[in-house]
Design a protein around this motif. Structure first.
Motif, mmCIF file in Angstrom:
data_model
loop_
_atom_site.group_PDB
_atom_site.id
_atom_site.type_symbol
_atom_site.label_atom_id
_atom_site.label_comp_id
_atom_site.label_asym_id
_atom_site.label_seq_id
_atom_site.Cartn_x
_atom_site.Cartn_y
_atom_site.Cartn_z
ATOM 1 N N ILE A 38 0.830 -1.202 0.000
ATOM 2 C CA ILE A 38 0.000 0.000 0.000
ATOM 3 C C ILE A 38 0.868 1.257 0.000
ATOM 4 C CG2 ILE A 38 -1.982 -1.095 1.101
ATOM 5 C CD1 ILE A 38 -1.034 0.169 3.736
ATOM 6 N N ASP A 39 2.134 1.107 -0.347
ATOM 7 C CA ASP A 39 3.080 2.218 -0.280
ATOM 8 C C ASP A 39 2.938 3.211 -1.421
ATOM 9 O OD1 ASP A 39 4.117 1.066 1.988
ATOM 10 O OD2 ASP A 39 5.636 -0.072 0.879
ATOM 11 N N ASN A 40 2.322 2.815 -2.524
ATOM 12 C CA ASN A 40 2.296 3.665 -3.714
ATOM 13 C C ASN A 40 1.058 4.531 -3.840
ATOM 14 O OD1 ASN A 40 4.742 2.546 -4.467
ATOM 15 N ND2 ASN A 40 3.757 0.875 -5.568
ATOM 16 N N PHE A 41 0.172 4.528 -2.873
ATOM 17 C CA PHE A 41 -1.055 5.300 -2.978
ATOM 18 C C PHE A 41 -0.800 6.775 -2.719
ATOM 19 C CE2 PHE A 41 -2.830 1.087 -1.945
ATOM 20 C CZ PHE A 41 -3.607 0.942 -3.075
ATOM 21 N N LYS A 42 -1.458 7.623 -3.502
ATOM 22 C CA LYS A 42 -1.321 9.063 -3.355
ATOM 23 C C LYS A 42 -2.167 9.588 -2.204
ATOM 24 C CE LYS A 42 -0.795 9.474 -8.316
ATOM 25 N NZ LYS A 42 -1.461 9.829 -9.548
ATOM 26 N N ASN A 43 -3.317 8.982 -1.993
ATOM 27 C CA ASN A 43 -4.247 9.423 -0.961
ATOM 28 C C ASN A 43 -4.260 8.418 0.182
ATOM 29 O OD1 ASN A 43 -5.230 11.621 -2.584
ATOM 30 N ND2 ASN A 43 -6.325 10.108 -3.795
ATOM 31 N N PRO A 44 -4.688 8.855 1.359
ATOM 32 C CA PRO A 44 -4.814 7.888 2.458
ATOM 33 C C PRO A 44 -5.837 6.808 2.091
ATOM 34 C CG PRO A 44 -5.210 10.146 3.229
ATOM 35 C CD PRO A 44 -5.059 10.198 1.747
ATOM 36 N N ASP A 87 -15.271 2.400 5.755
ATOM 37 C CA ASP A 87 -15.598 3.311 4.647
ATOM 38 C C ASP A 87 -15.799 2.539 3.347
ATOM 39 O OD1 ASP A 87 -15.356 5.534 6.329
ATOM 40 O OD2 ASP A 87 -13.212 5.739 5.892
ATOM 41 N N ILE A 88 -14.912 1.603 3.084
ATOM 42 C CA ILE A 88 -15.034 0.788 1.870
ATOM 43 C C ILE A 88 -16.313 -0.044 1.930
ATOM 44 C CG2 ILE A 88 -13.969 -1.065 0.530
ATOM 45 C CD1 ILE A 88 -11.267 -0.069 1.815
ATOM 46 N N GLY A 89 -16.577 -0.605 3.099
ATOM 47 C CA GLY A 89 -17.784 -1.413 3.284
ATOM 48 C C GLY A 89 -19.055 -0.638 3.017
ATOM 49 N N LYS A 90 -19.066 0.644 3.372
ATOM 50 C CA LYS A 90 -20.248 1.473 3.108
ATOM 51 C C LYS A 90 -20.493 1.628 1.610
ATOM 52 C CE LYS A 90 -19.777 4.140 7.343
ATOM 53 N NZ LYS A 90 -19.368 5.436 7.906
ATOM 54 N N ILE A 127 -13.311 0.392 -7.849
ATOM 55 C CA ILE A 127 -13.586 1.053 -6.569
ATOM 56 C C ILE A 127 -12.358 0.975 -5.669
ATOM 57 C CG2 ILE A 127 -14.962 0.946 -4.454
ATOM 58 C CD1 ILE A 127 -17.311 -0.063 -6.204
ATOM 59 N N ASP A 128 -11.670 -0.150 -5.689
ATOM 60 C CA ASP A 128 -10.511 -0.356 -4.825
ATOM 61 C C ASP A 128 -9.265 0.398 -5.275
ATOM 62 O OD1 ASP A 128 -11.960 -1.955 -3.136
ATOM 63 O OD2 ASP A 128 -11.171 -3.838 -3.924
ATOM 64 N N ASN A 129 -9.284 0.981 -6.444
ATOM 65 C CA ASN A 129 -8.159 1.801 -6.898
ATOM 66 C C ASN A 129 -8.369 3.211 -6.345
ATOM 67 O OD1 ASN A 129 -6.194 3.275 -8.148
ATOM 68 N ND2 ASN A 129 -6.724 2.654 -10.223
ATOM 69 N N TYR A 130 -7.798 3.470 -5.185
ATOM 70 C CA TYR A 130 -8.068 4.719 -4.479
ATOM 71 C C TYR A 130 -7.361 5.915 -5.103
ATOM 72 C CZ TYR A 130 -9.561 1.076 -1.418
ATOM 73 O OH TYR A 130 -10.151 -0.052 -0.933
ATOM 74 N N ASP A 131 -6.503 5.677 -6.085
ATOM 75 C CA ASP A 131 -5.897 6.778 -6.822
ATOM 76 C C ASP A 131 -6.801 7.240 -7.963
ATOM 77 O OD1 ASP A 131 -3.659 6.994 -5.245
ATOM 78 O OD2 ASP A 131 -2.511 5.566 -6.431
ATOM 79 N N SER A 132 -7.837 6.482 -8.264
ATOM 80 C CA SER A 132 -8.822 6.917 -9.259
ATOM 81 C C SER A 132 -9.992 7.545 -8.510
ATOM 82 C CB SER A 132 -9.297 5.738 -10.114
ATOM 83 O OG SER A 132 -10.181 4.934 -9.367
ATOM 84 N N MET A 143 -13.290 6.541 -8.710
ATOM 85 C CA MET A 143 -14.496 5.723 -8.572
ATOM 86 C C MET A 143 -14.930 5.565 -7.113
ATOM 87 S SD MET A 143 -16.983 4.220 -10.022
ATOM 88 C CE MET A 143 -16.522 4.043 -11.719
ATOM 89 N N TYR A 144 -14.006 5.309 -6.212
ATOM 90 C CA TYR A 144 -14.361 5.142 -4.800
ATOM 91 C C TYR A 144 -15.073 6.384 -4.274
ATOM 92 C CZ TYR A 144 -13.876 5.238 0.231
ATOM 93 O OH TYR A 144 -14.141 5.363 1.567
ATOM 94 N N TYR A 145 -14.680 7.557 -4.753
ATOM 95 C CA TYR A 145 -15.190 8.824 -4.229
ATOM 96 C C TYR A 145 -16.448 9.308 -4.943
ATOM 97 C CZ TYR A 145 -10.498 8.617 -2.381
ATOM 98 O OH TYR A 145 -9.367 8.197 -1.749
ATOM 99 N N GLU A 146 -16.895 8.576 -5.962
ATOM 100 C CA GLU A 146 -18.045 9.003 -6.762
ATOM 101 C C GLU A 146 -19.364 8.832 -6.009
ATOM 102 O OE1 GLU A 146 -18.033 10.556 -9.528
ATOM 103 O OE2 GLU A 146 -16.026 10.206 -10.305
ATOM 104 N N ASN A 147 -20.377 9.508 -6.530
ATOM 105 C CA ASN A 147 -21.735 9.419 -6.010
ATOM 106 C C ASN A 147 -22.239 7.978 -6.145
ATOM 107 O OD1 ASN A 147 -24.725 9.412 -6.456
ATOM 108 N ND2 ASN A 147 -24.458 11.566 -5.928
ATOM 109 N N PRO A 148 -22.936 7.452 -5.131
ATOM 110 C CA PRO A 148 -23.443 6.074 -5.214
ATOM 111 C C PRO A 148 -24.314 5.803 -6.440
ATOM 112 C CG PRO A 148 -23.653 6.883 -2.977
ATOM 113 C CD PRO A 148 -23.207 8.057 -3.819
ATOM 114 N N SER A 149 -25.103 6.782 -6.858
ATOM 115 C CA SER A 149 -25.955 6.595 -8.037
ATOM 116 C C SER A 149 -25.117 6.409 -9.298
ATOM 117 C CB SER A 149 -26.898 7.784 -8.213
ATOM 118 O OG SER A 149 -27.754 7.876 -7.116
#
Length: 101
Positions: free
Chosen positions: A29-35, A41-44, A76-81, A83-89
């Protein structure tokens, strides 16, 4: 038996790991730009998508397996993109279309 208990039983019996060929690897997990978000949070994000994909409570288990083994989970699991942060709809619309919109 509630849904979580059913899933835990399948996991304990090794059925989920074998059927979906989950590999026991070391993940960096060393290469991620964001925490990295917490598992809560992922589960939600996953929970919203599973519920949106279900017509009723009886379909939750099937929807859970369908969603968690789909093409969208690595997105979704690519936290540098984004998708994880997008609106649920939006995430649900992409999932249903089978591609990023």
């Amino acid at each position: 038996m509630d849904c979580l208990s059913q899933i835990l039983n399948l996991y304990k019996e090794g059925i989920i790991i074998e059927e979906y060929q989950i590999k026991n690897e070391n993940y960096s997990i060393d290469n991620f730009k964001n925490p990295i978000p917490t598992y809560w949070d992922i589960g939600k994000v996953y929970q919203r998508l599973i519920i949106m994909n279900s017509q009723n409570e009886e379909e939750y288990i099937n929807s859970l397996v369908e969603v968690l083994t789909s093409w969208i989970i690595p997105k979704i699991d690519n936290y540098d993109s984004s998708m994880y942060y997008e609106n649920p709809s939006y995430i649900f619309a992409c999932y249903k279309e089978g591609k990023i919109l």
